[in-house]
Design an enzyme around this catalytic site. Structure first.
Site, PDB file in Angstrom:
ATOM      1  N   ASP A  63       0.827  -1.196   0.000  1.00  0.00           N
ATOM      2  CA  ASP A  63       0.000   0.000   0.000  1.00  0.00           C
ATOM      3  C   ASP A  63       0.869   1.258   0.000  1.00  0.00           C
ATOM      4  OD1 ASP A  63      -2.518   1.255   0.139  1.00  0.00           O
ATOM      5  OD2 ASP A  63      -2.154   1.690   2.247  1.00  0.00           O
ATOM      6  N   THR A  96      -3.261   5.663  -3.982  1.00  0.00           N
ATOM      7  CA  THR A  96      -2.162   6.443  -3.406  1.00  0.00           C
ATOM      8  C   THR A  96      -0.870   6.259  -4.195  1.00  0.00           C
ATOM      9  OG1 THR A  96      -1.745   4.645  -1.841  1.00  0.00           O
ATOM     10  CG2 THR A  96      -3.122   6.444  -1.087  1.00  0.00           C
ATOM     11  N   THR A  97      -0.591   5.028  -4.604  1.00  0.00           N
ATOM     12  CA  THR A  97       0.635   4.786  -5.372  1.00  0.00           C
ATOM     13  C   THR A  97       0.540   5.517  -6.707  1.00  0.00           C
ATOM     14  OG1 THR A  97       0.508   2.572  -4.441  1.00  0.00           O
ATOM     15  CG2 THR A  97       2.228   2.961  -6.046  1.00  0.00           C
ATOM     16  N   ASP A 386      -9.104   0.127   1.677  1.00  0.00           N
ATOM     17  CA  ASP A 386      -9.105   0.668   0.314  1.00  0.00           C
ATOM     18  C   ASP A 386     -10.441   0.365  -0.358  1.00  0.00           C
ATOM     19  OD1 ASP A 386      -6.546   1.411   0.762  1.00  0.00           O
ATOM     20  OD2 ASP A 386      -5.623   0.207  -0.820  1.00  0.00           O
TER      21      ASP A 386
HETATM   22  P1  ADP Z   1      -2.878   2.328  -5.868  1.00  0.00           P
HETATM   23  O1  ADP Z   1      -2.232   2.555  -4.535  1.00  0.00           O
HETATM   24  O2  ADP Z   1      -2.581   3.446  -6.805  1.00  0.00           O
HETATM   25  O3  ADP Z   1      -4.313   1.982  -5.776  1.00  0.00           O
HETATM   26  P2  ADP Z   1      -2.511  -0.422  -6.636  1.00  0.00           P
HETATM   27  O4  ADP Z   1      -1.314  -1.241  -6.328  1.00  0.00           O
HETATM   28  O5  ADP Z   1      -3.764  -0.715  -5.909  1.00  0.00           O
HETATM   29  O6  ADP Z   1      -2.100   1.090  -6.466  1.00  0.00           O
HETATM   30  O7  ADP Z   1      -2.771  -0.557  -8.188  1.00  0.00           O
HETATM   31  C1  ADP Z   1      -3.814   0.105  -8.828  1.00  0.00           C
HETATM   32  C2  ADP Z   1      -3.719  -0.085 -10.319  1.00  0.00           C
HETATM   33  O8  ADP Z   1      -3.863  -1.459 -10.672  1.00  0.00           O
HETATM   34  C3  ADP Z   1      -4.838   0.651 -11.026  1.00  0.00           C
HETATM   35  O9  ADP Z   1      -4.317   1.344 -12.124  1.00  0.00           O
HETATM   36  C4  ADP Z   1      -5.761  -0.475 -11.452  1.00  0.00           C
HETATM   37  O10 ADP Z   1      -6.502  -0.149 -12.607  1.00  0.00           O
HETATM   38  C5  ADP Z   1      -4.796  -1.587 -11.711  1.00  0.00           C
HETATM   39  N1  ADP Z   1      -5.439  -2.900 -11.686  1.00  0.00           N
HETATM   40  C6  ADP Z   1      -6.169  -3.485 -10.728  1.00  0.00           C
HETATM   41  N2  ADP Z   1      -6.604  -4.698 -11.087  1.00  0.00           N
HETATM   42  C7  ADP Z   1      -6.127  -4.926 -12.330  1.00  0.00           C
HETATM   43  C8  ADP Z   1      -6.206  -6.005 -13.269  1.00  0.00           C
HETATM   44  N3  ADP Z   1      -6.864  -7.112 -12.988  1.00  0.00           N
HETATM   45  N4  ADP Z   1      -5.581  -5.851 -14.443  1.00  0.00           N
HETATM   46  C9  ADP Z   1      -4.883  -4.742 -14.728  1.00  0.00           C
HETATM   47  N5  ADP Z   1      -4.765  -3.701 -13.889  1.00  0.00           N
HETATM   48  C10 ADP Z   1      -5.371  -3.775 -12.721  1.00  0.00           C
HETATM   49 MG    MG Z   2      -5.266   0.353  -4.973  1.00  0.00          MG
END
Ligand code: ADP
Ligand code: MG
Length: 537
Positions: A63, A96-97, A386
């Site tokens: 996270d 957040t990332t 989240d």
């Molecule tokens: P953040 O802290 O920004 O939420 P995450 O590690 O949760 O970071 O990653 C979020 C990203 O992963 C988003 O751009 C989301 O669209 C993408 N994502 C989530 N599930 C999938 C999936 N099954 N295939 C491709 N991208 C995905």
């Molecule tokens: Mg996320």
């Protein structure tokens, strides 16, 4: 010596100062390093980080905001990016990332523009224009939806790759139920969803309780362990005889006086307990202490009582049961009592907890999160937080966008067209902004072990057809994310792009960093250290 040769000190000795390009270079570098640190965690295939604090406590997480909060960040510009992550966390609870890596990329692109002798003010202005346009484009590609199916998909997307794998679907159901339950007039107060965590069971043993779980036990073993059709009183005053405010001396000349005095105190306690019991209450939550004798009388009256309940829990109990929190025992009446189908003390992995369950239409609920170890439970808890954030945002706004880099590519594409319509050097900044957004799909691809250049080329081509095409990180294909069920709230993207742009803009406008020396505070610490050398008593 001639006066003119003396150096003039405007700032105290030891102050460090960076001007112009030096200041910019330093700040940009700090921002880039920070973004680089969290980059590898983005997306379902992102890696985790293990953070060890000075006491040796370990956090294993994926996270973004948790990583940044746990890191002890010193650099002022880097701290501004941490703020971006925190704002994102507060406003939406997810993304957040994404926000931090977009900010880092905007700074990186700005560096190239600075090298081309473009003035930072021009870059900042271009970025602001681009950010505004990006919001318009996002509004345009948003999909109106907030049905249950959508909400579950949104929750599942937020939890993908966060230690919840097997249990992702049941957890998503549970979260949607929780959010729907506490929703009032289209608004969701996330604080009304309590998360209690306990290790020692599988993640899919997590449950939703229509009420509140209090991490306490009943005050007296003689009290019932379980009360059905509970009538609940909430008190935020102690149940004991008040100590006199001023020191009073009582002279006792005769043992019978002493006896009378004790009896009188006992009578006061008994009266307090009676006034509670007379309202019909059979469960009592007290924010303060409960005197031993009062415990005894309450137990005799068959009341299940809990003391020193946290203020935040008292509020949740009030929301869940409909009880009023009362400050004066004498004021407590039947109307102040709340209701719950069942209140009971249960043992969860060796520890007693009070469950207030089966509340009617509760406006506060609790998710009991389980997992095999402490670290697993903590990471699952963060994933659930989240997911609550994204479901709440979707319920409130009723708008979603596709995931997997689809919105970033689409916004980038339309921003590039927009840049062509701008004259002047801002055009370069708007184009740079567009390219910076591509960092999201690019990173998703890299973290999945794919060739990021190929993926970007394919994505751009696919967006000639549809704005929903994104990268499926599991099989490396470009697919329609809406159909694949990878969707995110509109608000996550809006906020991420907005706050990343604002932070980058602010950092770019700085041309002078004046930092006070920190040596003085070190000396203070030295003085404190001397106190340690005090002679033993
Ligand atoms: P953040 O802290 O920004 O939420 P995450 O590690 O949760 O970071 O990653 C979020 C990203 O992963 C988003 O751009 C989301 O669209 C993408 N994502 C989530 N599930 C999938 C999936 N099954 N295939 C491709 N991208 C995905
Ligand atoms: Mg996320």
């Amino acid at each position: 010596m001639a006066q003119g040769q003396q150096p003039i000190l405007v700032l105290p000795e030891g102050t460090s100062r960076y001007l112009g390009r030096d200041a910019q270079r330093m700040n940009i570098l700090a921002g880039k390093i920070l973004a680089e640190t969290v980059r590898t965690t983005l997306g379902p295939k992102g890696m985790d980080k293990m953070l060890v604090d000075s006491l040796g406590d370990i956090v294993v997480t994926n996270d973004g905001v948790t990583i940044l909060k746990e890191m002890d960040i010193e650099h002022p510009a880097a701290k501004m990016l941490v703020e971006v992550a925190k704002t994102q966390e507060d406003e939406v609870g997810d993304g957040t990332t994404t926000a931090v890596i977009i900010a880092g990329e905007l700074l990186k692109k700005a560096e190239t523009l600075l090298e081309m002798e473009i003035h930072p003010t021009i870059i900042a202005m271009g970025y602001r224009q681009a950010a505004e346009k990006a919001q318009e484009i996002l509004n345009d590609i948003a999909i109106d939806a907030s049905d249950r199916d959508t909400l579950i998909k949104v929750a599942m997307t937020a939890m993908t790759g966060k230690g919840t794998e097997k249990a992702r679907e049941p957890l998503a159901e549970l979260i949607v139920d929780a959010v729907k339950q506490v929703e009032e007039d289209g608004e969701v107060e996330k604080d009304h969803i309590k998360i209690e965590k306990k290790e020692g069971a599988a993640v899919d043993d997590s449950t939703l309780v229509q009420g509140v779980i209090i991490d306490k036990e009943r005050v007296h073993p003689g009290m019932p362990k379980k009360v059905e059709n509970a009538k609940i009183a909430l008190l935020n005053c102690p149940i004991e005889v008040k100590e006199t405010e001023v020191d009073a001396e009582i002279r006792i000349t005769d043992p019978s006086q002493m006896q009378a005095f004790i009896e009188q105190e006992e009578q006061m306690i008994r009266d307090m307990v009676n006034s509670i019991v007379e309202t019909g209450a059979n469960v009592l939550f007290c924010q303060k202490g409960i005197d031993d004798l009062a415990q005894h009388y309450l137990a005799k009256a068959g009341v299940l009582a809990v003391r020193r309940v946290k203020k935040s829990d008292m509020e949740k109990l009030s929301k869940a049961t409909g009880a009023n929190i009362v400050t004066n025992i004498e004021d407590l009446s039947e109307d102040d009592l709340g209701e719950a189908g069942i209140v009971s003390e249960k043992k969860i992995s060796g520890e007693e907890m009070i469950f207030v369950e089966e509340c009617k239409e509760p406006k506060a609920v609790t998710i009991l999160v389980r997992g095999s170890t402490e670290h697993v439970v903590s990471e699952v808890e963060r994933a659930i937080e989240d997911a609550i954030g994204v479901v709440a945002a979707t319920v409130e706004d009723g708008k979603v966008v596709a995931g997997g880099g689809a919105p970033e590519i689409e916004v980038a594409k339309r921003l590039k067209d927009y840049a062509d319509s701008i004259s002047g050097r801002e055009q370069l900044a708007v184009s740079a902004f567009a390219e910076a957004l591509e960092i999201v799909p690019k990173t998703l691809a890299e973290n999945a072990g794919l060739d990021s250049i190929d993926v970007l080329v394919d994505l751009r081509a696919a967006h000639e057809e549809s704005p929903y095409m994104g990268l499926d990180v599991f099989d490396g294909e470009i697919v329609d994310m809406k159909e694949a069920g990878v969707i995110e709230p509109h608000r996550v993207k809006k906020q991420a792009i907005q706050s990343a742009a604002e932070a980058a803009e602010m950092i770019l406008r700085i041309d002078d960093v004046i930092a006070a020396s920190s040596s003085e505070s070190d000396e203070d610490m030295g003085d404190m250290g001397d106190m340690g050398g005090m002679p033993p008593m």
